[in-house]
Design a protein around this motif. Structure first.
Motif, mmCIF file in Angstrom:
data_model
loop_
_atom_site.group_PDB
_atom_site.id
_atom_site.type_symbol
_atom_site.label_atom_id
_atom_site.label_comp_id
_atom_site.label_asym_id
_atom_site.label_seq_id
_atom_site.Cartn_x
_atom_site.Cartn_y
_atom_site.Cartn_z
ATOM 1 N N VAL A 94 0.852 -1.181 0.000
ATOM 2 C CA VAL A 94 0.000 0.000 0.000
ATOM 3 C C VAL A 94 0.887 1.229 0.000
ATOM 4 O O VAL A 94 2.062 1.165 0.347
ATOM 5 N N ALA A 95 0.300 2.351 -0.386
ATOM 6 C CA ALA A 95 1.057 3.592 -0.452
ATOM 7 C C ALA A 95 1.515 4.009 0.945
ATOM 8 O O ALA A 95 0.875 3.688 1.955
ATOM 9 N N ALA A 96 2.623 4.737 0.986
ATOM 10 C CA ALA A 96 3.149 5.231 2.250
ATOM 11 C C ALA A 96 2.112 6.071 2.972
ATOM 12 O O ALA A 96 1.463 6.923 2.367
ATOM 13 N N ARG A 97 1.956 5.819 4.282
ATOM 14 C CA ARG A 97 0.974 6.582 5.057
ATOM 15 C C ARG A 97 1.451 8.003 5.307
ATOM 16 O O ARG A 97 0.647 8.935 5.394
ATOM 17 N N THR A 98 2.767 8.156 5.482
ATOM 18 C CA THR A 98 3.337 9.487 5.723
ATOM 19 C C THR A 98 4.522 9.693 4.786
ATOM 20 O O THR A 98 5.670 9.569 5.207
ATOM 21 N N PRO A 99 4.243 9.992 3.508
ATOM 22 C CA PRO A 99 5.337 10.127 2.538
ATOM 23 C C PRO A 99 6.342 11.216 2.897
ATOM 24 O O PRO A 99 7.458 11.208 2.391
ATOM 25 N N ALA A 100 5.976 12.120 3.797
ATOM 26 C CA ALA A 100 6.887 13.212 4.147
ATOM 27 C C ALA A 100 7.986 12.774 5.101
ATOM 28 O O ALA A 100 8.980 13.489 5.277
ATOM 29 N N GLY A 101 7.830 11.591 5.732
ATOM 30 C CA GLY A 101 8.887 11.175 6.648
ATOM 31 C C GLY A 101 8.405 10.133 7.628
ATOM 32 O O GLY A 101 7.312 9.588 7.490
ATOM 33 N N CYS A 102 9.246 9.868 8.636
ATOM 34 C CA CYS A 102 8.936 8.867 9.654
ATOM 35 C C CYS A 102 7.689 9.288 10.432
ATOM 36 O O CYS A 102 7.624 10.410 10.947
ATOM 37 N N GLU A 103 6.735 8.386 10.517
ATOM 38 C CA GLU A 103 5.448 8.713 11.140
ATOM 39 C C GLU A 103 5.624 9.196 12.585
ATOM 40 O O GLU A 103 5.066 10.213 12.989
ATOM 41 N N GLU A 104 6.404 8.477 13.377
ATOM 42 C CA GLU A 104 6.579 8.849 14.780
ATOM 43 C C GLU A 104 7.441 10.110 14.930
ATOM 44 O O GLU A 104 7.150 10.966 15.770
ATOM 45 N N CYS A 105 8.484 10.212 14.117
ATOM 46 C CA CYS A 105 9.367 11.386 14.236
ATOM 47 C C CYS A 105 8.652 12.667 13.809
ATOM 48 O O CYS A 105 8.906 13.736 14.365
ATOM 49 N N LEU A 106 7.759 12.559 12.838
ATOM 50 C CA LEU A 106 7.010 13.739 12.424
ATOM 51 C C LEU A 106 6.157 14.259 13.575
ATOM 52 O O LEU A 106 5.972 15.465 13.739
ATOM 53 N N LYS A 107 5.631 13.321 14.390
ATOM 54 C CA LYS A 107 4.782 13.735 15.510
ATOM 55 C C LYS A 107 5.574 14.436 16.591
ATOM 56 O O LYS A 107 5.081 15.356 17.245
ATOM 57 N N THR A 108 6.805 13.970 16.821
ATOM 58 C CA THR A 108 7.588 14.507 17.928
ATOM 59 C C THR A 108 8.602 15.551 17.480
ATOM 60 O O THR A 108 9.284 16.148 18.312
ATOM 61 N N GLY A 109 8.753 15.715 16.170
ATOM 62 C CA GLY A 109 9.735 16.672 15.684
ATOM 63 C C GLY A 109 11.163 16.167 15.763
ATOM 64 O O GLY A 109 12.105 16.964 15.748
ATOM 65 N N SER A 110 11.338 14.854 15.825
ATOM 66 C CA SER A 110 12.685 14.272 15.914
ATOM 67 C C SER A 110 13.313 14.155 14.528
ATOM 68 O O SER A 110 12.598 14.008 13.535
ATOM 69 N N PRO A 111 14.626 14.180 14.468
ATOM 70 C CA PRO A 111 15.303 13.995 13.186
ATOM 71 C C PRO A 111 15.438 12.509 12.856
ATOM 72 O O PRO A 111 15.369 11.658 13.740
ATOM 73 N N VAL A 140 17.556 9.663 9.875
ATOM 74 C CA VAL A 140 18.646 9.570 8.904
ATOM 75 C C VAL A 140 18.119 9.019 7.579
ATOM 76 O O VAL A 140 18.198 9.678 6.549
ATOM 77 N N HIS A 141 17.585 7.792 7.611
ATOM 78 C CA HIS A 141 17.029 7.184 6.408
ATOM 79 C C HIS A 141 15.641 6.633 6.716
ATOM 80 O O HIS A 141 15.329 6.339 7.866
ATOM 81 N N LEU A 142 14.861 6.445 5.642
ATOM 82 C CA LEU A 142 13.481 5.996 5.808
ATOM 83 C C LEU A 142 13.270 4.600 5.234
ATOM 84 O O LEU A 142 13.873 4.221 4.225
ATOM 85 N N ARG A 143 12.376 3.841 5.909
ATOM 86 C CA ARG A 143 12.010 2.495 5.476
ATOM 87 C C ARG A 143 10.490 2.416 5.383
ATOM 88 O O ARG A 143 9.781 2.964 6.226
ATOM 89 N N LEU A 144 10.018 1.694 4.365
ATOM 90 C CA LEU A 144 8.584 1.542 4.140
ATOM 91 C C LEU A 144 8.162 0.121 4.506
ATOM 92 O O LEU A 144 8.699 -0.848 3.967
ATOM 93 N N CYS A 145 7.206 -0.002 5.416
ATOM 94 C CA CYS A 145 6.661 -1.322 5.763
ATOM 95 C C CYS A 145 5.807 -1.815 4.596
ATOM 96 O O CYS A 145 4.875 -1.122 4.179
ATOM 97 N N LEU A 146 6.132 -3.004 4.099
ATOM 98 C CA LEU A 146 5.429 -3.502 2.915
ATOM 99 C C LEU A 146 4.108 -4.164 3.263
ATOM 100 O O LEU A 146 3.361 -4.571 2.386
ATOM 101 N N THR A 147 3.793 -4.244 4.545
ATOM 102 C CA THR A 147 2.503 -4.801 4.948
ATOM 103 C C THR A 147 1.446 -3.709 5.071
ATOM 104 O O THR A 147 0.312 -3.891 4.617
ATOM 105 N N CYS A 148 1.811 -2.566 5.671
ATOM 106 C CA CYS A 148 0.780 -1.582 6.008
ATOM 107 C C CYS A 148 1.084 -0.165 5.538
ATOM 108 O O CYS A 148 0.266 0.730 5.743
ATOM 109 N N GLY A 149 2.258 0.073 4.929
ATOM 110 C CA GLY A 149 2.568 1.408 4.451
ATOM 111 C C GLY A 149 3.124 2.349 5.506
ATOM 112 O O GLY A 149 3.281 3.547 5.260
ATOM 113 N N HIS A 150 3.458 1.806 6.684
ATOM 114 C CA HIS A 150 4.101 2.632 7.718
ATOM 115 C C HIS A 150 5.480 3.077 7.235
ATOM 116 O O HIS A 150 6.234 2.272 6.689
#
Ligand code: ZN
Ligand code: ZN
Ligand code: ZN
Length: 96
Positions: A12-29, A31-41
């Motif tokens: 499925v398509a990425a749920r948060t294409p702009a970046g890491c779902e949890e880091c976006l919530k907390t404002g954390s930096p 390094v690299h991004l990974r896409l879960c192939l089961t749920c789009g996380h």
């Protein structure tokens, strides 16, 4: 190689294409991004402070992530602890 955990994945398509779902919530930096192939996380890699891709896999038992970095085409199976081929049906969801 492909592993048994990739069989039957319905990407499925990425749920948060702009970046890491949890880091976006907390404002954390991250390094690299990974896409879960089961749920789009979208989660950050193990070189990032949050290691959210690995935490997500452990919490959810979702086995395979792919790189969500531009131009990268590889996947990682947490169960087998090895790099695996990106299933063809996932390619449209990765970044150019
Ligand atoms: Zn596997
Ligand atoms: Zn997932
Ligand atoms: Zn993160």
């Amino acid at each position: 190689m492909q592993c048994e955990h990739e069989i039957g994945l319905h990407p499925v398509a990425a749920r948060t294409p702009a970046g890491c779902e949890e880091c976006l919530k907390t404002g954390s930096p991250w390094v690299h991004l990974r896409l879960c192939l089961t749920c789009g996380h979208v989660g950050c890699c193990d070189s990032s402070p949050g290691r959210h891709a690995t935490k997500h896999s452990h919490h959810t038992q979702h086995p395979v992530v792919a790189s969500f970095e531009p131009g990268e085409r590889w996947a990682w199976c947490y169960v087998d602890q090895t790099e695996v081929d990106v299933p063809e049906q996932v390619l449209p969801y990765l970044r150019d």
